[in-house]
Design a protein around this motif. Sequence first.
Motif, mmCIF file in Angstrom:
data_model
loop_
_atom_site.group_PDB
_atom_site.id
_atom_site.type_symbol
_atom_site.label_atom_id
_atom_site.label_comp_id
_atom_site.label_asym_id
_atom_site.label_seq_id
_atom_site.Cartn_x
_atom_site.Cartn_y
_atom_site.Cartn_z
ATOM 1 N N TRP A 1 1.100 -1.291 0.028
ATOM 2 C CA TRP A 1 -0.067 -0.025 0.138
ATOM 3 C C TRP A 1 0.910 1.268 0.119
ATOM 4 O O TRP A 1 1.619 1.391 0.805
ATOM 5 C CB TRP A 1 -0.913 0.099 1.178
ATOM 6 C CG TRP A 1 -1.871 -1.208 1.207
ATOM 7 C CD1 TRP A 1 -1.934 -2.190 1.868
ATOM 8 C CD2 TRP A 1 -2.963 -1.132 0.440
ATOM 9 N NE1 TRP A 1 -3.024 -3.091 1.374
ATOM 10 C CE2 TRP A 1 -3.832 -2.556 0.511
ATOM 11 C CE3 TRP A 1 -3.594 -0.250 -0.522
ATOM 12 C CZ2 TRP A 1 -4.958 -2.838 0.039
ATOM 13 C CZ3 TRP A 1 -4.712 -0.576 -1.209
ATOM 14 C CH2 TRP A 1 -5.349 -2.044 -0.944
ATOM 15 N N ARG B 1 -5.285 5.824 0.252
ATOM 16 C CA ARG B 1 -4.237 4.638 -0.004
ATOM 17 C C ARG B 1 -4.708 3.958 -1.154
ATOM 18 O O ARG B 1 -5.789 3.871 -1.656
ATOM 19 C CB ARG B 1 -4.245 3.693 1.420
ATOM 20 C CG ARG B 1 -5.328 2.441 1.353
ATOM 21 C CD ARG B 1 -5.204 1.488 2.192
ATOM 22 N NE ARG B 1 -6.176 0.509 2.023
ATOM 23 C CZ ARG B 1 -5.928 -0.709 2.625
ATOM 24 N NH1 ARG B 1 -5.009 -1.133 3.402
ATOM 25 N NH2 ARG B 1 -6.884 -1.564 2.430
ATOM 26 N N SER C 1 -3.013 0.591 -4.019
ATOM 27 C CA SER C 1 -2.050 -0.521 -4.154
ATOM 28 C C SER C 1 -1.280 -0.366 -5.191
ATOM 29 O O SER C 1 -1.340 -0.006 -6.443
ATOM 30 C CB SER C 1 -2.801 -1.934 -4.274
ATOM 31 O OG SER C 1 -2.111 -3.076 -4.377
ATOM 32 N N PHE D 1 -4.993 0.063 12.582
ATOM 33 C CA PHE D 1 -5.039 -1.095 11.240
ATOM 34 C C PHE D 1 -6.144 -2.022 11.587
ATOM 35 O O PHE D 1 -6.153 -2.449 12.751
ATOM 36 C CB PHE D 1 -3.684 -1.515 10.781
ATOM 37 C CG PHE D 1 -2.496 -0.564 10.384
ATOM 38 C CD1 PHE D 1 -2.917 0.305 9.218
ATOM 39 C CD2 PHE D 1 -1.402 -0.292 10.886
ATOM 40 C CE1 PHE D 1 -2.029 1.121 8.687
ATOM 41 C CE2 PHE D 1 -0.467 0.621 10.448
ATOM 42 C CZ PHE D 1 -0.831 1.460 9.338
ATOM 43 N N VAL E 1 -5.987 -4.502 9.106
ATOM 44 C CA VAL E 1 -5.123 -5.570 8.431
ATOM 45 C C VAL E 1 -3.644 -5.813 8.801
ATOM 46 O O VAL E 1 -2.882 -4.867 8.852
ATOM 47 C CB VAL E 1 -5.143 -5.157 6.753
ATOM 48 C CG1 VAL E 1 -4.647 -6.341 5.911
ATOM 49 C CG2 VAL E 1 -6.400 -4.844 6.230
ATOM 50 N N LYS F 1 -14.034 -0.642 6.628
ATOM 51 C CA LYS F 1 -12.956 -1.541 6.855
ATOM 52 C C LYS F 1 -12.092 -1.746 5.407
ATOM 53 O O LYS F 1 -10.817 -1.934 5.571
ATOM 54 C CB LYS F 1 -13.289 -2.974 7.337
ATOM 55 C CG LYS F 1 -13.673 -3.094 8.682
ATOM 56 C CD LYS F 1 -13.914 -4.469 9.106
ATOM 57 C CE LYS F 1 -14.294 -4.644 10.695
ATOM 58 N NZ LYS F 1 -14.313 -5.853 11.112
ATOM 59 N N HIS F 2 -12.585 -1.513 4.298
ATOM 60 C CA HIS F 2 -11.761 -1.298 3.195
ATOM 61 C C HIS F 2 -10.686 -0.431 3.275
ATOM 62 O O HIS F 2 -9.917 -0.456 2.234
ATOM 63 C CB HIS F 2 -12.704 -1.350 1.962
ATOM 64 C CG HIS F 2 -13.394 0.149 1.704
ATOM 65 N ND1 HIS F 2 -14.660 0.511 2.474
ATOM 66 C CD2 HIS F 2 -13.033 1.104 1.103
ATOM 67 C CE1 HIS F 2 -14.823 1.692 1.918
ATOM 68 N NE2 HIS F 2 -13.756 1.964 1.192
ATOM 69 N N GLY G 1 -8.684 0.015 5.286
ATOM 70 C CA GLY G 1 -7.606 -0.450 6.106
ATOM 71 C C GLY G 1 -7.346 -0.021 7.585
ATOM 72 O O GLY G 1 -6.343 -0.211 8.102
#
Length: 659
Positions: A213, A229, A231, A281, A283, A305-306, A308
Amino acid sequence: MRAGVDGPDRVAVDPARWRTPAEAASIDYYAPSPNGRLVAVAISLGGSESSTLHVVDVDSGTEVGTPIPRADFGFAAWRFDSAVLWYLQAREASPGADPADTYRDSAVRMRQFRDAGSRREPLPGAAPPVSGSDVPVFGRTVGTGLPIGADDTPTLVVSPVSSWALGVVRHGVAREVTVFAAPLSSVRGPDTPWRKVVDRAQGVEDVDLRGEWLYLRTSEGAPRYRLLRWSLRSPGAYRAPGAEVVLSEGRAIFAGFAVAKDAIYAHVRDVGAARVVRLEFNVKLAKSAPPRRVRGKPAPAAMPKHSGVARATAIELPFAGTLSELVVDPLHAGALLRLAGWTEPPGYFAVAPGTGALTRTSILPRSPVSFADLAVTQVRVASHDGALVPLTIVAPRSSARNATAPAILEAYGAYGHAMEPAFRPSLRAWFDRGGIYAVAHVRGGGELGRDWHLAGQKAAKRNTWLDLVACAEHLAQAGHASPARIALSGGSAGGLAVVNAMVARPALFRAVVSEVGFHDAIRVELAANGPANVEEFGSVATPEGLPGVAGDERVRERRRRRRLPRRPVHGRLQRPSRAALGPRQDGGPAAGDRRGARRQRQAGAAAHRLRRRARSRRDARPDRRRNRGRPRVPALADGRAGVRASRPDVYRRTEGLRA
């Protein structure tokens, strides 16, 4: 250095080992290796800030490898295993080179150690025998060439919790960056497969890594900034609509962030008050420790939650003030904060990972100076165009508003830098004599976000000193101080604000103090650090850039007022096109002597003496016999004469733009 936060102190590196009989040595910046075995420390002599980077073994104190010259940029970074050091180096200048070329085409180079060893083992190897064996890895002239400007500054961002490396390009003093990415294992030399992921126009100012990320602080669509954020495994380049929102834009300014093991610690500030938000966090990284089981029902998620992040928690700070340092380690939970206020001395506070509770550490002893008798007031002052300018006033609680108190009014207003609360013990004597200290948060600074900065930049620069004039008028109208007892103070780029404010309203101020300030940006572009400042003040090479550089208010004011009242700046100011200012040979600003008509008669001869090179240091030495120690810099008949002499191509494009 210390073993732990509260361990005993011991000297790791003493700069005195590099001093000479004629020049003292000082530390400009340093970067310890992740295992604590080595430290890269930049040393300069005689206050020159011309840095040479040395790598020192902390245990033995011996230097490892050869010194690295021309490392003036303040950047050095280590790989997670402490076996590779990346640093930024300026190219070697040829004899007689143009001073403006000093920092052009700088490149990030890589020094690889044979074996960095561990904390418990001796260092079995050393760096390459000469710095020439170090290899370049990132820059405009590295490999096949990247879309990077000659005046841009390339750096790297790496993290022990990510397998990616970021090539971050800064464009002069502009805050927006361009970002390239490559697998960390491939950053070995000129053939590194960099790909562009963030463009400057996307408003990204800060980036960091965690796993795959890329975290970005951006002003795109959010003048007060937000955290996204994206990827790095995604195909193509970053786009804001395709990124996930971690922290939305709020009413306060999102000023920065740092990635720790347990959370992102976000720095949010309003004028005069910082807040810290802990973004926990949800994750875990693949190799992180398993989560501990906690009895009871978990707290509800404050964010999707998506993104992070499981929850956002505000950390309660002990007082309202400035967060000047936010220190974290991606391999450890928690954070270390450095806090200070207008009346509160600075201190380092440790943030507990689980609860977020703050504990003051012993890193910085408490100041013996007390400001408990002072009061801090903040007001909003209407400027010439109706914009509300924050004004902070620090004064003794017993101070009466009868316009008899002396007042220092300070301003900066450039580069998006915010004038945040600062504890200044030296002002204790001023307050004991009934003095008032005020700070005008003028446009050009970053107190109110990106738009506030742009509203005092380039062609809009006049807003900076007109905001300052409005703040001074408020001090007089509210009875804090009379114009006969108000002194302006500004340093570096703040000199442009205070001197122009005095020219605009000379009867409003008693004194002007410009600390190493520059007052005319016309010829600064020709200095070593001049090209970088084009992003803030404009360029004489373009028709749209010259008005911002010259300062139109000074031109009009000079035409209206043939003579100005005497002030402690010694004499009357000249129009910008005749300013007695110019860059020193080392690239720093030199003050003008402004000696008036007698200097004007010398202007013609001075212009003929200008060559392609910068003016010699002889012209900047004090003339005690005739000028009482003030810098002696010949005035110019035309402020662009230096441009005409050294860059005729630029002068031709601006020949018809004289004010």
